[in-house]
Structure formats: structure tokens, C-alpha cells
Design an enzyme around this catalytic site. Structure first.
Site, short mmCIF file in Angstrom:
data_model
loop_
_atom_site.label_atom_id
_atom_site.label_comp_id
_atom_site.label_asym_id
_atom_site.label_seq_id
_atom_site.Cartn_x
_atom_site.Cartn_y
_atom_site.Cartn_z
N LYS A 21 0.84 -1.21 0.00
CA LYS A 21 0.00 0.00 0.00
C LYS A 21 0.86 1.26 0.00
O LYS A 21 0.65 2.18 -0.78
CB LYS A 21 -0.93 0.02 1.23
CG LYS A 21 -1.87 -1.18 1.32
CD LYS A 21 -2.77 -1.10 2.52
CE LYS A 21 -2.07 -1.14 3.87
NZ LYS A 21 -1.36 -2.39 4.17
N ARG A 96 -9.51 0.86 8.80
CA ARG A 96 -9.08 -0.51 9.11
C ARG A 96 -10.13 -1.25 9.91
O ARG A 96 -9.91 -2.40 10.28
CB ARG A 96 -7.82 -0.42 9.96
CG ARG A 96 -6.54 -0.71 9.24
CD ARG A 96 -5.46 -0.51 10.28
NE ARG A 96 -4.29 -1.27 10.00
CZ ARG A 96 -3.24 -0.79 9.35
NH1 ARG A 96 -3.27 0.42 8.85
NH2 ARG A 96 -2.18 -1.53 9.18
N ARG A 135 11.83 -6.11 4.81
CA ARG A 135 11.62 -4.67 4.62
C ARG A 135 12.60 -3.85 5.47
O ARG A 135 12.81 -4.12 6.64
CB ARG A 135 10.19 -4.27 4.99
CG ARG A 135 10.00 -2.77 4.94
CD ARG A 135 8.57 -2.36 4.97
NE ARG A 135 7.86 -2.77 6.16
CZ ARG A 135 6.56 -2.55 6.35
NH1 ARG A 135 5.86 -1.94 5.42
NH2 ARG A 135 5.97 -2.95 7.45
N ARG A 167 11.50 -1.94 11.00
CA ARG A 167 10.44 -1.51 11.91
C ARG A 167 10.26 -2.53 13.04
O ARG A 167 10.38 -3.73 12.81
CB ARG A 167 9.11 -1.38 11.13
CG ARG A 167 8.94 -0.04 10.49
CD ARG A 167 7.79 0.07 9.53
NE ARG A 167 6.52 -0.52 9.96
CZ ARG A 167 5.40 -0.40 9.24
NH1 ARG A 167 5.40 0.30 8.11
NH2 ARG A 167 4.28 -0.96 9.64
N ARG A 178 -0.34 -9.19 13.31
CA ARG A 178 -0.92 -8.20 12.38
C ARG A 178 -1.80 -8.90 11.33
O ARG A 178 -2.83 -8.40 10.93
CB ARG A 178 0.19 -7.40 11.71
CG ARG A 178 0.82 -6.39 12.65
CD ARG A 178 2.16 -5.91 12.16
NE ARG A 178 2.10 -5.08 10.98
CZ ARG A 178 3.13 -4.85 10.19
NH1 ARG A 178 4.30 -5.41 10.44
NH2 ARG A 178 3.01 -4.06 9.15
P1 AP5 Z 1 4.92 -1.66 1.80
O1 AP5 Z 1 4.64 -0.78 0.63
O2 AP5 Z 1 5.67 -1.09 2.95
O3 AP5 Z 1 3.55 -2.37 2.29
P2 AP5 Z 1 2.35 -1.79 3.13
O4 AP5 Z 1 1.11 -2.46 2.62
O5 AP5 Z 1 2.38 -0.30 3.15
O6 AP5 Z 1 2.74 -2.41 4.53
P3 AP5 Z 1 2.67 -1.81 5.99
O7 AP5 Z 1 3.31 -2.85 6.88
O8 AP5 Z 1 3.23 -0.42 6.06
O9 AP5 Z 1 1.17 -1.78 6.22
P4 AP5 Z 1 0.50 -1.87 7.53
O10 AP5 Z 1 -0.87 -1.65 7.03
O11 AP5 Z 1 0.67 -3.04 8.39
O12 AP5 Z 1 1.27 -0.75 8.39
P5 AP5 Z 1 0.89 0.72 8.75
O13 AP5 Z 1 2.11 1.52 8.72
O14 AP5 Z 1 -0.31 1.18 8.00
O15 AP5 Z 1 5.67 -2.96 1.24
C1 AP5 Z 1 6.12 -3.98 2.13
C2 AP5 Z 1 7.47 -4.54 1.62
O16 AP5 Z 1 7.25 -5.21 0.36
C3 AP5 Z 1 8.53 -3.45 1.34
O17 AP5 Z 1 9.78 -3.95 1.68
C4 AP5 Z 1 8.42 -3.21 -0.18
O18 AP5 Z 1 9.65 -2.77 -0.75
C5 AP5 Z 1 8.03 -4.61 -0.68
N1 AP5 Z 1 7.14 -4.57 -1.86
C6 AP5 Z 1 6.12 -3.70 -2.11
N2 AP5 Z 1 5.51 -4.00 -3.27
C7 AP5 Z 1 6.15 -5.10 -3.77
C8 AP5 Z 1 5.98 -5.92 -4.94
N3 AP5 Z 1 5.02 -5.67 -5.84
N4 AP5 Z 1 6.81 -6.97 -5.09
C9 AP5 Z 1 7.78 -7.26 -4.19
N5 AP5 Z 1 8.01 -6.53 -3.07
C10 AP5 Z 1 7.20 -5.46 -2.85
O19 AP5 Z 1 0.39 0.52 10.26
C11 AP5 Z 1 1.31 0.17 11.29
C12 AP5 Z 1 0.56 0.11 12.61
O20 AP5 Z 1 -0.03 1.41 12.91
C13 AP5 Z 1 -0.65 -0.85 12.66
O21 AP5 Z 1 -0.26 -2.18 12.95
C14 AP5 Z 1 -1.47 -0.22 13.78
O22 AP5 Z 1 -0.93 -0.51 15.07
C15 AP5 Z 1 -1.29 1.27 13.53
N6 AP5 Z 1 -2.33 1.80 12.62
C16 AP5 Z 1 -2.12 2.36 11.38
N7 AP5 Z 1 -3.29 2.72 10.83
C17 AP5 Z 1 -4.26 2.39 11.73
C18 AP5 Z 1 -5.69 2.49 11.71
N8 AP5 Z 1 -6.35 2.99 10.64
N9 AP5 Z 1 -6.36 2.05 12.81
C19 AP5 Z 1 -5.71 1.56 13.88
N10 AP5 Z 1 -4.37 1.42 13.95
C20 AP5 Z 1 -3.65 1.82 12.88
#
Ligand code: AP5
Length: 224
Positions: A21, A96, A135, A167, A178
Site C-alpha cells: 500500500k 481498518r 523490509r 520496523r 498483524r
Molecule cells: P509496503 O509498501 O511497505 O507495504 P504496506 O502495505 O504499506 O505495509 P505496511 O506494513 O506499512 O502496512 P500496515 O498496514 O501493516 O502498516 P501501517 O504503517 O499502515 O511494502 C512492504 C514490503 O514489500 C517493502 O519492503 C516493499 O519494498 C516490498 N514490496 C512492495 N511491493 C512489492 C511488490 N510488488 N513486489 C515485491 N516486493 C514489494 O500501520 C502500522 C501500525 O499502525 C498498525 O499495525 C497499527 O498498530 C497502527 N495503525 C495504522 N493505521 C491504523 C488504523 N487505521 N487504525 C488503527 N491502527 C492503525
């Protein structure tokens, strides 16, 4: 970019942790002019700045749990009320929960707006575990890489002070939790947006470029 009714576009990127994402949101925001809003990035920025919100969020994030809805919704609604959000937003990691989705719908309706489309980036749990395990991101500028699939390019440094870190929530126990939290609390949004006829799905197990192209096609299908 505007929707088929000529209104500002509000787009959601939905998908499990590690689906790509953030990777896609950065590129798509550049191509479309939509404002990239990541609730995960907002919490991490608060944490870096040592705010009360950041310290509260950390306890949930490190365990792979969701930050409580009231805190997250309050933060997001305040953010979309600012002037720079009026040109449209690309939501990454929000909503979410169904409660978050309803709060967003209500806030947009009050402004005469609505979600144009929710794009689900579909990736298997096996692939996610591979991606999150490798990552790394730059602590200075936030750029995201993968040690194998998307390594930093030495000829194009992301910033002047590159500092690659893993991270805390990319440790194996937190990744497993997660994925469970996603299945229990976030996956119901697939039915929520399908019922509203606002769901489009792209195959996330392609190259980042191919995923980006499919994503853009999904946005073009609902824009004028
Ligand atoms: P990346 O682009 O980083 O993936 P992502 O989907 O953004 O993953 P996140 O882990 O950031 O999502 P998340 O939803 O768990 O975390 P968030 O920060 O929102 O890609 C991942 C890896 O794959 C990278 O190394 C990339 O290079 C590689 N990659 C990408 N595309 C690829 C491809 N096509 N092929 C191969 N490799 C690829 O949330 C973190 C925490 O914050 C949550 O756990 C929660 O505690 C809190 N939080 C955030 N939002 C909320 C909410 N709305 N409500 C409650 N808590 C929340």
C-alpha cells in the site's frame, strides 16, 4: 483528478500489512496529485516527535494491534479537514475497521463528497511474510525498500543521511499478530465496500510497476 461527477476524489488503498500500500501510494500520489495520507506514517511521525499520541500508539503498534478507533478517527478527521486535503486524498492504512469506514463516510457526506473507489491489493500470507521480513526503511526520509525485492540503489540515494532500519512491528511475532488482526478487523471492509459497489481488486503479486499500472487503471475507471 476528479470522479465521474466532477468531484474531488477520495480513494482508499486496502490490503493486508505488507501488501504494498505504501509503495503504491507514494507513486500514485505523484501521478494523480492526490494527497497521500497514511495513518501508520502519522503515528510514526508522532512517535519520532515524542508526542503523547505517538507514545500511546507505540504500545499498540509494537504488538501489531490496532490503535483504538476513537484516537485514530479523531486524528484522521482532523487531517482531512485541512486545506491541502481538499484536492483529494489517497488513504493508505485507513480505514481498518467498519467503525472507521462509517466515520469516514459520514465526514465526507457532510462535505458533499464520497469515496470514489476502494482498491484492494490482493497478496497471499506467504508472500507478505517474505516481504515484511526483508523490509527496511530510511529513518531519515521514510523511503521504503526490501533487502531482496527492492534494494536501495547506490547510484540514486534516497536522501543525504541514509540510515536503514527495520520496523519494530516487522519482527516475526508482531507480523503473525498483524495478519490475524487484519483477518478479524479489516477484512470485513471487503464486504462493506463491495455492498457499496466501491471495491476494485488488483493482483498485488506482480512487479511494483505492474501493480501500479493496474491501480491507475482502477482509478481511471471511476474518474472523468
Ligand atoms: P509496503 O509498501 O511497505 O507495504 P504496506 O502495505 O504499506 O505495509 P505496511 O506494513 O506499512 O502496512 P500496515 O498496514 O501493516 O502498516 P501501517 O504503517 O499502515 O511494502 C512492504 C514490503 O514489500 C517493502 O519492503 C516493499 O519494498 C516490498 N514490496 C512492495 N511491493 C512489492 C511488490 N510488488 N513486489 C515485491 N516486493 C514489494 O500501520 C502500522 C501500525 O499502525 C498498525 O499495525 C497499527 O498498530 C497502527 N495503525 C495504522 N493505521 C491504523 C488504523 N487505521 N487504525 C488503527 N491502527 C492503525
Amino acid at each position: 483528478m476528479s470522479d465521474t461527477k466532477g468531484r474531488t476524489m477520495y480513494v482508499i488503498l486496502l490490503g493486508p500489512p505488507g501488501a504494498g500500500k505504501g509503495t503504491q501510494a507514494v507513486q500514485t500520489a505523484e501521478r494523480t496529485g492526490l494527497l497521500h495520507l497514511s495513518t501508520g506514517d502519522m503515528f510514526r511521525e508522532n512517535l519520532r516527535n515524542g508526542t503523547e499520541l505517538g507514545n500511546l500508539a507505540k504500545t499498540y503498534m509494537d504488538a501489531g494491534e490496532l490503535v483504538p478507533d476513537d484516537v485514530t478517527i479523531g486524528m484522521l478527521l482532523e487531517r482531512i479537514g485541512r486545506d491541502d486535503a481538499r484536492a483529494g486524498c489517497l488513504f493508505d492504512g485507513f480505514p481498518r475497521t467498519v467503525e472507521q469506514a462509517r466515520a469516514l463516510d459520514e465526514a465526507l457526506t457532510a462535505q458533499g463528497q464520497e469515496i470514489a473507489v476502494t482498491v484492494l491489493i490482493d497478496v497471499s500470507n506467504e508472500e507478505i511474510t517474505r516481504r515484511l521480513g526483508g523490509r527496511v526503511s530510511c529513518a531519515t526520509c521514510g523511503s521504503v525498500f526490501h533487502q531482496v525485492f527492492n534494494p536501495p540503489d547506490a547510484s540514486k540515494p534516497c536522501c543525504d543521511v541514509i540510515k536503514l532500519i527495520q520496523r519494530d512491528d516487522d519482527k516475526p511475532e508482531a507480523i503473525a499478530n498483524r495478519l490475524q488482526v487484519y483477518a478479524d478487523q479489516t477484512e470485513p471492509l471487503v464486504a462493506y465496500y463491495t455492498a457499496a459497489d466501491k471495491l476494485s481488486t488488483v493482483n498485488g503479486e506482480q512487479s511494483p510497476e505492474a501493480v501500479g499500472q493496474d491501480l491507475l487503471s482502477a482509478l481511471e475507471a471511476v474518474s472523468n
